[in-house]
Scaffold this motif. Structure first.
Motif, short mmCIF file in Angstrom:
data_model
loop_
_atom_site.label_atom_id
_atom_site.label_comp_id
_atom_site.label_asym_id
_atom_site.label_seq_id
_atom_site.Cartn_x
_atom_site.Cartn_y
_atom_site.Cartn_z
N ALA A 52 2.08 80.31 -53.76
CA ALA A 52 0.95 81.25 -53.79
C ALA A 52 -0.13 80.54 -52.79
O ALA A 52 -1.13 80.93 -52.71
N THR A 53 0.34 79.47 -52.10
CA THR A 53 -0.50 78.82 -51.13
C THR A 53 -1.11 79.91 -49.96
O THR A 53 -0.24 80.80 -49.73
N GLU A 54 -2.09 79.54 -49.67
CA GLU A 54 -2.99 80.49 -48.72
C GLU A 54 -2.04 80.49 -47.30
O GLU A 54 -1.31 79.64 -46.87
N LEU A 55 -2.00 81.61 -46.73
CA LEU A 55 -0.92 81.96 -45.60
C LEU A 55 -1.79 80.93 -44.52
O LEU A 55 -2.91 80.78 -44.04
N ARG A 56 -0.78 80.30 -43.83
CA ARG A 56 -1.02 79.65 -42.71
C ARG A 56 0.40 79.88 -41.63
O ARG A 56 1.33 79.57 -41.97
N CYS A 57 0.07 79.90 -40.39
CA CYS A 57 0.96 79.74 -39.25
C CYS A 57 1.61 78.40 -39.27
O CYS A 57 1.03 77.58 -39.35
N HIS A 58 2.91 78.52 -39.27
CA HIS A 58 3.82 77.00 -39.13
C HIS A 58 3.59 76.65 -37.56
O HIS A 58 4.05 75.13 -37.43
N LYS A 59 3.14 77.22 -36.66
CA LYS A 59 3.08 76.62 -35.30
C LYS A 59 1.71 76.26 -34.73
O LYS A 59 1.59 75.67 -33.90
N CYS A 60 0.71 76.86 -35.55
CA CYS A 60 -0.63 76.50 -35.16
C CYS A 60 -1.38 76.55 -36.34
O CYS A 60 -0.88 76.66 -37.19
N ASP A 61 -2.81 76.39 -36.08
CA ASP A 61 -3.70 76.24 -37.31
C ASP A 61 -4.29 77.78 -37.76
O ASP A 61 -5.08 77.87 -38.76
N PHE A 62 -3.44 78.72 -37.12
CA PHE A 62 -4.21 80.30 -37.63
C PHE A 62 -3.96 80.37 -39.08
O PHE A 62 -3.12 80.09 -39.48
N ARG A 63 -4.92 80.97 -39.61
CA ARG A 63 -4.95 81.28 -41.14
C ARG A 63 -5.37 82.83 -41.04
O ARG A 63 -6.20 83.19 -41.12
N PRO A 64 -4.03 83.63 -41.17
CA PRO A 64 -4.21 84.94 -41.62
C PRO A 64 -4.48 85.33 -42.71
O PRO A 64 -4.55 84.71 -43.88
N LYS A 65 -5.24 86.50 -42.80
CA LYS A 65 -5.80 87.01 -44.12
C LYS A 65 -4.75 87.80 -45.00
O LYS A 65 -5.25 87.81 -46.02
N ASN A 66 -3.68 88.21 -44.46
CA ASN A 66 -2.73 88.93 -45.04
C ASN A 66 -1.55 88.79 -44.39
O ASN A 66 -1.47 88.42 -43.00
N MET A 67 -0.39 89.28 -45.03
CA MET A 67 0.91 89.27 -44.01
C MET A 67 0.91 90.23 -42.93
O MET A 67 1.45 89.57 -41.78
N PRO A 68 0.48 91.44 -42.86
CA PRO A 68 0.46 92.22 -41.59
C PRO A 68 -0.14 91.42 -40.46
O PRO A 68 0.50 91.32 -39.40
N GLU A 69 -1.42 90.53 -40.88
CA GLU A 69 -1.93 89.91 -39.73
C GLU A 69 -0.94 88.60 -39.33
O GLU A 69 -0.98 88.19 -38.06
N LEU A 70 -0.35 88.03 -40.37
CA LEU A 70 0.58 87.08 -39.98
C LEU A 70 1.73 87.52 -39.14
O LEU A 70 2.04 86.63 -38.32
N LYS A 71 2.46 88.43 -39.45
CA LYS A 71 3.36 89.27 -38.69
C LYS A 71 3.10 89.52 -37.34
O LYS A 71 3.77 89.03 -36.40
N GLN A 72 1.94 89.73 -37.16
CA GLN A 72 1.29 90.20 -35.76
C GLN A 72 1.12 88.99 -35.09
O GLN A 72 1.64 88.91 -33.71
N HIS A 73 0.54 87.95 -35.79
CA HIS A 73 0.45 86.85 -34.86
C HIS A 73 1.54 86.06 -34.63
O HIS A 73 1.94 85.41 -33.46
N LEU A 74 2.70 85.81 -35.51
CA LEU A 74 3.96 85.25 -35.22
C LEU A 74 4.55 85.81 -33.87
O LEU A 74 5.20 85.16 -33.04
N LEU A 75 4.46 86.86 -33.68
CA LEU A 75 4.81 87.76 -32.08
C LEU A 75 4.23 86.83 -31.18
O LEU A 75 5.08 86.56 -30.06
N SER A 76 3.13 86.18 -31.31
CA SER A 76 2.40 85.60 -30.06
C SER A 76 3.18 84.51 -29.89
O SER A 76 2.95 83.78 -28.68
N HIS A 77 4.03 83.95 -30.58
CA HIS A 77 4.52 82.46 -30.35
C HIS A 77 6.22 82.87 -29.94
O HIS A 77 6.69 81.59 -29.94
N ILE A 78 6.75 84.02 -29.86
CA ILE A 78 7.74 84.16 -29.45
C ILE A 78 7.69 84.04 -27.91
O ILE A 78 7.13 84.71 -27.25
N THR A 79 8.61 83.35 -27.53
CA THR A 79 9.19 82.99 -25.88
C THR A 79 10.43 83.98 -25.55
O THR A 79 11.49 83.87 -26.29
N CYS A 80 10.13 84.50 -24.60
CA CYS A 80 11.59 85.35 -24.06
C CYS A 80 12.38 84.48 -23.01
O CYS A 80 12.93 83.64 -23.38
#
Length: 186
Positions: A158-186
Motif C-alpha cells: 500500500a506504499t505511496e507510488l514512487r518512481c524507482h529511477k528518480c524521486d517522482f511521486r505519481p498521484k496514480n498508476m496511469p501517471e506512473l506508467k506515463q512517467h516510466l516511458l520517459s526513462h526508456i532509452t532506445c
DNA sequence: GTTCTAGAAC
DNA sequence: GTTCTAGAAC
C-alpha cells in the motif's frame, strides 16, 4: 478449518509445462515467460520438485544445489535477451500468491499493459521484493527464510507510488506508467 | 494471481 | 460524466 486459496493459485503448475511459455530449462528447473508480464521482459524460474514457496527452502544439500541452479538459470536467461544484466531485478516476492517456488527475473522498464495496479508496482519496487542473493544467503545462514508479518506485507503493497529511477511521486498508476516511458532509452 | 464492477475521486 | 481504485469471487 482447511485453507482454500482457490484453484488459481495452482496455475503456474500448468504454465510451467506449456511449451508456449518455456524459454530454457535444465534437469531440475525451467524458465518460463510470465503469463501476465509486468515489464518488457519478465521470466519465472521454477524447480520441477514440488517446493510450494520460498519458505520451504532449507539448507539441505539438495536445496543448496537447487538455489545455485536457479541463479545460474537466471544468469542464462538474461544472456538469452542479450541485454545488460544490470537492468534486471532477480528475486522473490516475500508473500507469494502462486504455488510452486518461483524466482522472478524482470527488466526494470516496467513497460507493460499488464502492469495495472499499485500492488503490481509495489510488489517489485518495495521491500516486498526480496533480492535472490539476500534470500539464498539467509537460507544458507539460518537454514530457512522467515515469513514476513502479514500486516507489514500489506503496508508495503500500500506504499505511496514512487518512481524507482528518480524521486517522482505519481498521484496514480496511469501517471506512473506515463512517467516510466520517459526513462526508456532506445 | 486476474476479472469484474461499485462507488470514490476527479 | 469519466477515470481510477479496491474488494469479492462459493
Amino acid at each position: 478449518m482447511t485453507k482454500n486459496k482457490g484453484s488459481w493459485s495452482l496455475a503456474l503448475l500448468e504454465t510451467m509445462k506449456d511449451p508456449l511459455y518455456r524459454v530454457i530449462s535444465s534437469e531440475i528447473a525451467v524458465v518460463i515467460k510470465d503469463k501476465f508480464p509486468k515489464a518488457k521482459y519478465h521470466f519465472l524460474i521454477l524447480p520441477y520438485e514440488d517446493i510450494p514457496t520460498v519458505f520451504h527452502l532449507t539448507s539441505s544439500e539438495r536445496h543448496l544445489k537447487l538455489m545455485d541452479e536457479l541463479e545460474l538459470l537466471a544468469k542464462n536467461v538474461v544472456e538469452v535477451t542479450g541485454l545488460n544484466s544490470n537492468i534486471f531485478q532477480v528475486g522473490y516476492h516475500s508473500s507469494p500468491s502462486m504455488q510452486r517456488l518461483h524466482l522472478h527475473v524482470i527488466s526494470n522498464d516496467y513497460n507493460s499493459p499488464c502492469l495495472k495496479t499499485k500492488i503490481h508496482w509495489n510488489s517489485f519496487n518495495t521491500k516486498f521484493f526480496w533480492d535472490v542473493k539476500y534470500v539464498h544467503k539467509e537460507i544458507r545462514r539460518n537454514g530457512k527464510v522467515n515469513k514476513p508479518n502479514p500486516d507489514i506485507s500489506k503496508q508495503l503493497l500500500a506504499t505511496e507510488l514512487r518512481c524507482h529511477k528518480c524521486d517522482f511521486r505519481p498521484k496514480n498508476m496511469p501517471e506512473l506508467k506515463q512517467h516510466l516511458l520517459s526513462h526508456i532509452t532506445c
